[in-house]
Design an enzyme around this catalytic site. Structure first.
Site, PDB file in Angstrom:
ATOM      1  N   HIS A  27       0.775  -1.253   0.144  1.00 30.31           N
ATOM      2  CA  HIS A  27       0.165  -0.026   0.007  1.00 30.31           C
ATOM      3  C   HIS A  27       0.833   1.256  -0.201  1.00 30.31           C
ATOM      4  CE1 HIS A  27      -2.315  -3.227   1.561  1.00 30.31           C
ATOM      5  NE2 HIS A  27      -3.553  -2.539   1.187  1.00 30.31           N
ATOM      6  N   HIS A  67      -1.959  -1.172   7.060  1.00 27.33           N
ATOM      7  CA  HIS A  67      -1.580  -1.680   5.870  1.00 27.33           C
ATOM      8  C   HIS A  67      -0.499  -0.547   5.220  1.00 27.33           C
ATOM      9  CE1 HIS A  67      -4.665   1.680   5.743  1.00 27.33           C
ATOM     10  NE2 HIS A  67      -4.096   2.069   4.634  1.00 27.33           N
ATOM     11  N   GLY A 115      -3.505  -3.957  11.606  1.00 25.44           N
ATOM     12  CA  GLY A 115      -3.934  -4.296  10.328  1.00 25.44           C
ATOM     13  C   GLY A 115      -5.588  -4.222  10.383  1.00 25.44           C
ATOM     14  N   LEU A 117      -8.599  -2.689  10.680  1.00 30.38           N
ATOM     15  CA  LEU A 117      -8.773  -1.265  11.090  1.00 30.38           C
ATOM     16  C   LEU A 117      -9.472  -0.859  12.299  1.00 30.38           C
ATOM     17  CD1 LEU A 117      -9.454   0.076   7.457  1.00 30.38           C
ATOM     18  CD2 LEU A 117      -6.946  -0.001   8.635  1.00 30.38           C
ATOM     19  N   ASP A 156      -8.832   7.059   7.386  1.00 32.44           N
ATOM     20  CA  ASP A 156     -10.330   7.243   7.420  1.00 32.44           C
ATOM     21  C   ASP A 156     -10.991   5.905   7.596  1.00 32.44           C
ATOM     22  OD1 ASP A 156     -10.840  10.041   6.194  1.00 32.44           O
ATOM     23  OD2 ASP A 156      -9.475   9.392   4.598  1.00 32.44           O
ATOM     24  N   ILE A 188      -9.709   8.854   0.940  1.00 33.61           N
ATOM     25  CA  ILE A 188      -9.526   7.827   0.028  1.00 33.61           C
ATOM     26  C   ILE A 188      -9.589   6.471   0.737  1.00 33.61           C
ATOM     27  CG2 ILE A 188      -8.386   6.596  -2.080  1.00 33.61           C
ATOM     28  CD1 ILE A 188      -9.516   9.479  -2.829  1.00 33.61           C
ATOM     29  N   HIS A 261      -3.606   3.242  -3.623  1.00 37.06           N
ATOM     30  CA  HIS A 261      -3.995   2.933  -2.218  1.00 37.06           C
ATOM     31  C   HIS A 261      -3.272   1.467  -1.972  1.00 37.06           C
ATOM     32  CE1 HIS A 261      -6.312   2.120   1.777  1.00 37.06           C
ATOM     33  NE2 HIS A 261      -6.490   0.740   1.173  1.00 37.06           N
ATOM     34  N   SER A 380     -23.257  -9.030  37.058  1.00 39.96           N
ATOM     35  CA  SER A 380     -23.447 -10.279  36.804  1.00 39.96           C
ATOM     36  C   SER A 380     -22.216 -11.265  36.449  1.00 39.96           C
ATOM     37  CB  SER A 380     -24.551 -10.098  35.360  1.00 39.96           C
ATOM     38  OG  SER A 380     -25.681  -9.641  35.596  1.00 39.96           O
ATOM     39  N   GLU A 407     -18.005  -3.881  23.552  1.00 40.81           N
ATOM     40  CA  GLU A 407     -17.261  -5.266  24.002  1.00 40.81           C
ATOM     41  C   GLU A 407     -15.930  -5.013  22.851  1.00 40.81           C
ATOM     42  OE1 GLU A 407     -21.661  -6.197  25.022  1.00 40.81           O
ATOM     43  OE2 GLU A 407     -20.733  -4.859  23.031  1.00 40.81           O
ATOM     44  N   HIS A 469     -29.624 -14.442  23.743  1.00 38.06           N
ATOM     45  CA  HIS A 469     -28.721 -14.469  24.857  1.00 38.06           C
ATOM     46  C   HIS A 469     -28.205 -15.752  25.487  1.00 38.06           C
ATOM     47  CE1 HIS A 469     -30.006 -10.406  25.305  1.00 38.06           C
ATOM     48  NE2 HIS A 469     -29.285 -10.236  26.397  1.00 38.06           N
TER      49      HIS A 469
END
Length: 660
Positions: A27, A67, A115, A117, A156, A188, A261, A380, A407, A469
């Site tokens: 990249h 990347h 890596g 993202l 981005d 981009i 890219h 819990s 999470e 659940h």
């Protein structure tokens, strides 16, 4: 900007493009566009020791946009790290120190594997949490033992990921002022301009999340970049995002397009890029003035480590007990579980989540470096470290963390806490929600770092909350990940063994615990650390093996009694952790599960896929073949065939197949 500064930036661009072209993979766009950001950070701000890359008080730099790994490798090469010209030339090749994305433990100077993202942003938040927590414990006036920044570079894509939003929201709430996010905004991604996918105003978003926002309208302007980072460091109560407007693939004919890219520039475009920068060096060669300039900078930074070492020596004399405690934290010494007999002191029926809470707090008495957090479920999951306080802007010494309902970020942040050094990270949620954190769990396993994941409400035993659940497929999903241990204990004593395994090994562990009460088995306990063992045996050679985990071990012992009344000899094997069982010797495994005993029943209130290795040709599997449903737990176990009578029936069926 001096001429050597500009030439250094251009060197990073060309080295990166050359390596990617040679590999015919990579990249180049981010490497060429964000090179000034990386250079300015390494040259003027980042405190590091290239001779001792693991120096405790170094600043941490995380490339979330992994990347762009050649950007990082080029920087490490220029600033003295053990990344050679040959390593650059072997980018993305087998066993190279310069893999396609940065890998923790493979390359000096790489703080975490990135890596996927957004993961790096979460890790960076974890680094910042760890720094703030340890600083509160150990720092004293005139002795800033823990005093460093965490810098993270993202693009981005990292901010489009939900994980990035979760982590940044948490960081703003926690007012992590020593976290600085450098946002390479080039608009981009692989599919082209982000105008159809990411039209929000990031500055407004970050401001709303409690961040200081700084804009740099031209990433090529090192003077403005330097002023921006200086300003970021002057804000102690808010994390800072520096939005750096850059041009992807800057200087190449493919600049400002998605074509730069994720693919090499091509030989022709690479040559045109060199012409743009006035580049005349041989491939992979660093101009002498750039080499001398960068090494001189790197050498000057070694003084920071020398100063810290001298300060720590004075600290050790002024605060000898604190200094010794600091060394224990940073060495990660294992607890002496042999000195904790109460770990196995369970006599009455109890949910393993409740047992787990008692065990965890027993460990906490001798492991002050524990940090435990939950995704809004500690009451819990029972993972609160009692009396240890909650980490907050007002109480940095707190050992518990309110992650909120985040999470995925929780897992990534815990990876960062663990990677920082000095702490043992624990996080918890309901087992069915492990799906939300799978990416972070996988990164723990990939890096082989000992984050402990506590997953409660482990089966259809959740009951009335229903199939949303009730975990069914999660056990097999996590068991399929390399380098991870998944424990599903049958009682409190096995739960203690699971925690011992987690705290005395260097790989991640998932401890899966019940909501409902389970009996305490007479012969359970430390043998569970082997992953599988004989819990209850018969005289002589058994006719059938009954193998189970968790709450279903009780069904196996019940079936054993039924079978005995009919003259059928059986052995109950508890197998709380398949991964640990498979590490045992062939002799041990044969002792527990003799090949000659072909009649077998495997019992687990979860997906059946994990069990055919042990049931073999003539065995039966009592498991889940569908999602659960909403009803009281005892009704559900009966409805789905999880009874001792059913297990005994399946044992006789397996025996009949063997005999016929």
């Amino acid at each position: 900007m001096s001429s050597v500064d500009k030439k250094s930036v251009d060197t990073i661009r060309i080295l990166s493009a050359e390596a990617i072209q040679r590999a015919n993979s990579g990249h180049p766009g981010i490497c060429m566009g964000a090179a000034p950001i990386g250079y300015e950070l390494f040259a003027d701000f980042l405190n590091f020791s290239y001779k001792n890359p693991k120096w405790d008080n170094r600043d941490r730099f995380i490339l979330s946009a992994g990347h762009g790994s050649m950007l990082l490798y080029s920087l490490l090469h220029l600033f003295g790290y053990n990344v050679t010209q040959s390593d650059l030339m072997n980018f993305r090749q087998l066993n190279s120190k310069t893999p396609g994305h940065p890998e923790y433990g493979r390359t000096d100077g790489v703080e975490t594997s990135t890596g996927p993202l957004g993961q790096g942003i979460g890790n960076a938040v974890g680094f910042a949490v760890a720094e703030a927590h340890l600083a509160a414990i150990f720092n004293r006036p005139e002795y800033p033992v823990v005093d460093h920044y965490t810098y993270v570079l993202c693009g981005d894509g990292c901010l489009e990921e939900g994980l990035g939003y979760e982590a940044c929201s948490f960081a703003g709430t926690q007012k992590l002022g020593k976290l600085i996010l450098l946002y390479d905004k080039n608009d981009i991604t692989i599919e082209g301009n982000i105008d159809s996918t990411f039209s929000e105003d990031p500055a407004t978003r970050f401001a709303a999340q409690g961040w200081q926002v700084i804009r740099v309208n031209d990433a090529n302007n090192l003077t403005v970049l330097k002023a921006a980072i200086t300003r970021a460091k002057s804000e102690p109560t808010r994390p800072t995002v520096i939005i750096c407007r850059s041009v992807i693939g800057y200087g190449s004919p493919l600049a400002d397009s998605a074509d730069s890219h994720g693919a090499p520039l091509g030989e022709t475009n690479l040559q045109k890029s060199k012409e743009f920068f006035g580049w005349t060096e041989e491939p992979f060669c660093v101009p002498l003035d750039v080499k001398e300039h960068c090494i001189r900078i790197a050498e000057s930074k070694l003084e920071k480590e020398r100063e810290w070492n001298a300060m720590f020596e004075r600290y050790s004399k002024a605060f000898p007990e604190l200094a010794e405690k600091y060394k224990q934290f940073m060495s990660g010494a294992d607890p002496d579980f042999a000195a904790m007999p109460e770990l196995f002191n369970f006599t009455k029926a109890e949910a393993t989540r409740v047992s787990g809470g008692k065990i965890l707090n027993t460990f906490a008495k001798s492991m002050p470096n524990l940090m435990s957090g939950s995704a809004d479920l500690a009451p819990s999951t029972k993972t609160e470290l009692v009396g240890k306080g909650y980490f907050s802007p007002e109480n940095r010494e707190g050992c518990n963390i309110h992650f909120g309902i985040r999470e995925h970020a929780m897992a990534a942040i815990c990876n960062g806490i663990q990677l920082h050094g000095g702490l043992r990270a624990i996080c918890s949620t309901f087992f069915s929600f492990s799906d939300y954190m799978k990416g972070g769990i996988r990164m723990s396993a990939l890096m082989n770092i000992p984050v402990t994941y506590v997953m409660t409400h482990d089966s259809i035993g959740v009951g009335e909350d229903g199939p949303t659940h009730q975990p069914v497929e999660q056990l097999i999903a996590l068991r399929s990940i390399p380098n991870i241990k998944v424990f599903r204990p049958c009682d409190g004593k096995e739960t203690a063994a699971a925690y011992i395994s987690a705290f005395t090994n260097n790989s991640p562990t998932v401890i899966v615990l019940s909501r409902q009460n389970l009996p305490q088995h007479e012969n359970s306990g430390l043998p569970a650390i082997t992953g599988g063992y004989i819990l209850s045996d018969c005289e002589g050679t058994p006719d059938v093996l009954l193998i189970g985990t968790g709450s279903e071990v009780e069904l196996c012992t019940g079936a054993q009694e039924i079978l005995a009344s009919e003259g059928i000899k059986s052995r109950v094997v508890s197998m709380p952790c398949m991964e640990e069982f498979e590490k045992q010797t062939d002799e041990y495994k044969e002792h527990v599960l003799p090949v000659s005993v072909k009649a077998r029943v495997c019992v687990e209130a979860a997906s059946h896929f994990a069990w055919y290795k042990y049931s073999r040709d003539y065995g039966e599997v009592v498991a889940m073949y569908s999602f659960g449903t909403s009803a009281p737990a005892n009704v559900l176990f009966e409805h789905f065939g999880f009874t001792k009578e059913k297990v005994a029936e399946k044992a006789k069926l397996s025996l009949s197949k063997v005999r016929n």
